[in-house]
Design a protein around this motif. Structure first.
Motif, PDB file in Angstrom:
ATOM      1  N   LEU A  27      -2.173  10.165 -11.660  1.00 17.75           N
ATOM      2  CA  LEU A  27      -1.346   9.988 -10.567  1.00 17.75           C
ATOM      3  C   LEU A  27      -0.029  10.470 -10.501  1.00 17.75           C
ATOM      4  O   LEU A  27       0.789  10.353 -11.460  1.00 17.75           O
ATOM      5  CB  LEU A  27      -1.646   8.344 -10.041  1.00 17.75           C
ATOM      6  CG  LEU A  27      -2.893   7.640  -9.807  1.00 17.75           C
ATOM      7  CD1 LEU A  27      -2.537   6.420  -9.551  1.00 17.75           C
ATOM      8  CD2 LEU A  27      -3.623   8.524  -9.048  1.00 17.75           C
ATOM      9  N   LEU A  28       0.351  11.039  -9.216  1.00 19.81           N
ATOM     10  CA  LEU A  28       1.625  11.545  -8.936  1.00 19.81           C
ATOM     11  C   LEU A  28       2.426  10.632  -8.133  1.00 19.81           C
ATOM     12  O   LEU A  28       2.034  10.773  -7.005  1.00 19.81           O
ATOM     13  CB  LEU A  28       1.451  13.272  -8.462  1.00 19.81           C
ATOM     14  CG  LEU A  28       0.584  14.050  -9.141  1.00 19.81           C
ATOM     15  CD1 LEU A  28       0.517  15.314  -8.605  1.00 19.81           C
ATOM     16  CD2 LEU A  28       1.296  14.433 -10.647  1.00 19.81           C
ATOM     17  N   MET A  29       3.532  10.212  -8.799  1.00 17.21           N
ATOM     18  CA  MET A  29       4.122   9.253  -7.860  1.00 17.21           C
ATOM     19  C   MET A  29       5.832   9.304  -8.331  1.00 17.21           C
ATOM     20  O   MET A  29       5.886   9.910  -9.283  1.00 17.21           O
ATOM     21  CB  MET A  29       3.880   7.804  -8.027  1.00 17.21           C
ATOM     22  CG  MET A  29       2.506   7.395  -8.069  1.00 17.21           C
ATOM     23  SD  MET A  29       2.055   5.662  -8.721  1.00 17.21           S
ATOM     24  CE  MET A  29       2.948   4.636  -7.469  1.00 17.21           C
ATOM     25  N   ARG A  30       6.669   8.830  -7.498  1.00 20.16           N
ATOM     26  CA  ARG A  30       7.901   8.774  -7.873  1.00 20.16           C
ATOM     27  C   ARG A  30       8.253   7.883  -8.947  1.00 20.16           C
ATOM     28  O   ARG A  30       7.461   6.718  -9.043  1.00 20.16           O
ATOM     29  CB  ARG A  30       8.864   8.485  -6.548  1.00 20.16           C
ATOM     30  CG  ARG A  30       8.664   9.182  -5.482  1.00 20.16           C
ATOM     31  CD  ARG A  30      10.026   9.699  -5.072  1.00 20.16           C
ATOM     32  NE  ARG A  30       9.964  10.711  -3.795  1.00 20.16           N
ATOM     33  CZ  ARG A  30      10.395  12.111  -4.106  1.00 20.16           C
ATOM     34  NH1 ARG A  30      10.939  12.494  -4.920  1.00 20.16           N
ATOM     35  NH2 ARG A  30       9.918  12.720  -2.846  1.00 20.16           N
ATOM     36  N   LYS A  31       9.269   8.035  -9.738  1.00 19.60           N
ATOM     37  CA  LYS A  31       9.223   7.143 -11.207  1.00 19.60           C
ATOM     38  C   LYS A  31       9.802   5.684 -10.731  1.00 19.60           C
ATOM     39  O   LYS A  31       9.266   5.043 -11.170  1.00 19.60           O
ATOM     40  CB  LYS A  31      10.464   7.794 -11.921  1.00 19.60           C
ATOM     41  CG  LYS A  31      10.395   7.248 -13.168  1.00 19.60           C
ATOM     42  CD  LYS A  31      11.161   8.232 -14.130  1.00 19.60           C
ATOM     43  CE  LYS A  31      10.906   7.706 -15.606  1.00 19.60           C
ATOM     44  NZ  LYS A  31      10.790   8.667 -16.547  1.00 19.60           N
ATOM     45  N   ARG A  32      10.693   5.651  -9.392  1.00 13.74           N
ATOM     46  CA  ARG A  32      10.783   4.332  -9.290  1.00 13.74           C
ATOM     47  C   ARG A  32       9.857   3.502  -8.550  1.00 13.74           C
ATOM     48  O   ARG A  32       9.322   2.325  -8.821  1.00 13.74           O
ATOM     49  CB  ARG A  32      11.799   4.390  -8.211  1.00 13.74           C
ATOM     50  CG  ARG A  32      12.555   3.033  -7.584  1.00 13.74           C
ATOM     51  CD  ARG A  32      13.438   3.402  -6.475  1.00 13.74           C
ATOM     52  NE  ARG A  32      14.817   3.797  -7.349  1.00 13.74           N
ATOM     53  CZ  ARG A  32      15.824   4.193  -6.739  1.00 13.74           C
ATOM     54  NH1 ARG A  32      15.911   4.322  -5.388  1.00 13.74           N
ATOM     55  NH2 ARG A  32      16.905   4.738  -7.225  1.00 13.74           N
ATOM     56  N   ILE A  37       0.828  -1.141   0.027  1.00 13.82           N
ATOM     57  CA  ILE A  37       0.007  -0.054  -0.101  1.00 13.82           C
ATOM     58  C   ILE A  37       0.999   1.187   0.005  1.00 13.82           C
ATOM     59  O   ILE A  37       1.803   1.317   0.669  1.00 13.82           O
ATOM     60  CB  ILE A  37      -0.974   0.027   1.278  1.00 13.82           C
ATOM     61  CG1 ILE A  37      -1.762  -1.225   1.265  1.00 13.82           C
ATOM     62  CG2 ILE A  37      -1.756   1.361   1.213  1.00 13.82           C
ATOM     63  CD1 ILE A  37      -2.630  -1.300   2.486  1.00 13.82           C
ATOM     64  N   ILE A  38       0.642   2.175  -0.853  1.00 17.87           N
ATOM     65  CA  ILE A  38       1.225   3.342  -0.914  1.00 17.87           C
ATOM     66  C   ILE A  38       0.480   4.666  -1.036  1.00 17.87           C
ATOM     67  O   ILE A  38      -0.890   4.349  -1.527  1.00 17.87           O
ATOM     68  CB  ILE A  38       2.580   3.491  -2.088  1.00 17.87           C
ATOM     69  CG1 ILE A  38       1.767   3.506  -3.474  1.00 17.87           C
ATOM     70  CG2 ILE A  38       3.379   2.296  -1.638  1.00 17.87           C
ATOM     71  CD1 ILE A  38       2.606   3.987  -4.444  1.00 17.87           C
ATOM     72  N   GLU A  39       0.721   5.748  -0.919  1.00 18.60           N
ATOM     73  CA  GLU A  39       0.035   7.202  -0.985  1.00 18.60           C
ATOM     74  C   GLU A  39       0.573   7.740  -2.341  1.00 18.60           C
ATOM     75  O   GLU A  39       1.705   7.734  -2.437  1.00 18.60           O
ATOM     76  CB  GLU A  39       0.354   7.743   0.386  1.00 18.60           C
ATOM     77  CG  GLU A  39      -0.277   9.291   0.115  1.00 18.60           C
ATOM     78  CD  GLU A  39       0.035  10.084   1.097  1.00 18.60           C
ATOM     79  OE1 GLU A  39      -0.712  10.219   2.345  1.00 18.60           O
ATOM     80  OE2 GLU A  39       1.146  10.626   1.406  1.00 18.60           O
ATOM     81  N   ALA A  40      -0.293   7.985  -3.033  1.00 18.27           N
ATOM     82  CA  ALA A  40       0.062   8.614  -4.389  1.00 18.27           C
ATOM     83  C   ALA A  40      -0.905  10.086  -4.428  1.00 18.27           C
ATOM     84  O   ALA A  40      -1.936  10.236  -4.004  1.00 18.27           O
ATOM     85  CB  ALA A  40      -0.441   7.979  -5.492  1.00 18.27           C
TER      86      ALA A  40
END
Length: 161
Positions: free
Chosen positions: A92-97, A26-29
């Motif tokens: 969605l805005l997330m880090r590329k990795r 689970i992550i936050e985006a």
């Protein structure tokens, strides 16, 4: 610092996802929204139950990457001519990795990405909690129901003592 992390206002929740899927990570985006969408979210007029996370390429989207598709954010009545489409895809805005990790899991392992919760964080920014998930089969769902009922029964017995 912990107050900002702990204080958030839930806008929409997908409770069915926790039952239908086994959540792996689970992550936050972040999510790219228009002004009228944010105003509508402040009124609590949204639903992510039918939404899903998918990949869109350059021809169908402004950016390549992951998008929240088929989620409903109602129109804001005061926006009139500057309103938004209710079910448009939202980037969605997330880090590329992180994005590459999730995309790799989708392609190689056959997992899926599901939206769990849409909320305002402590700073008033809209965030989306997403999960990398594996679909459950019917017998797994039955086992989850049995475990949940058994835990409820244990809690009742312990509370009664």
């Amino acid at each position: 610092m912990s107050k900002e992390k702990d204080s958030y206002k839930v806008i929409a929740q997908n409770k069915r996802a926790r039952f239908d899927y086994e959540l792996v990570e689970i992550i936050e985006a972040g999510i790219m929204l228009l002004g009228s969408e944010v105003k509508s979210l402040r009124l609590g007029k949204s639903s992510i139950n039918e939404g899903y996370i998918g990949e869109m390429t350059e021809e169908g989207a402004s950016h390549s990457g992951l998008y929240l598709i088929n989620a409903t954010i109602s129109e804001y009545p005061q926006a009139r001519n500057f309103n938004h489409a209710e079910k448009r895809p939202r980037c969605l805005l997330m880090r590329k990795r992180q994005m590459n990790k999730f995309l790799g899991s989708i392609r190689k392992k056959g997992l899926t990405i599901v939206p769990l919760k849409l909320y305002f964080n402590g700073k008033g920014i809209v965030k989306l909690e997403i999960a990398l998930a594996k679909g459950r089969q019917t017998h797994d769902k039955r086992a989850a129901i049995k475990d949940r009922d058994w835990n409820r029964e244990k809690a009742r017995v312990l509370k009664g003592e």
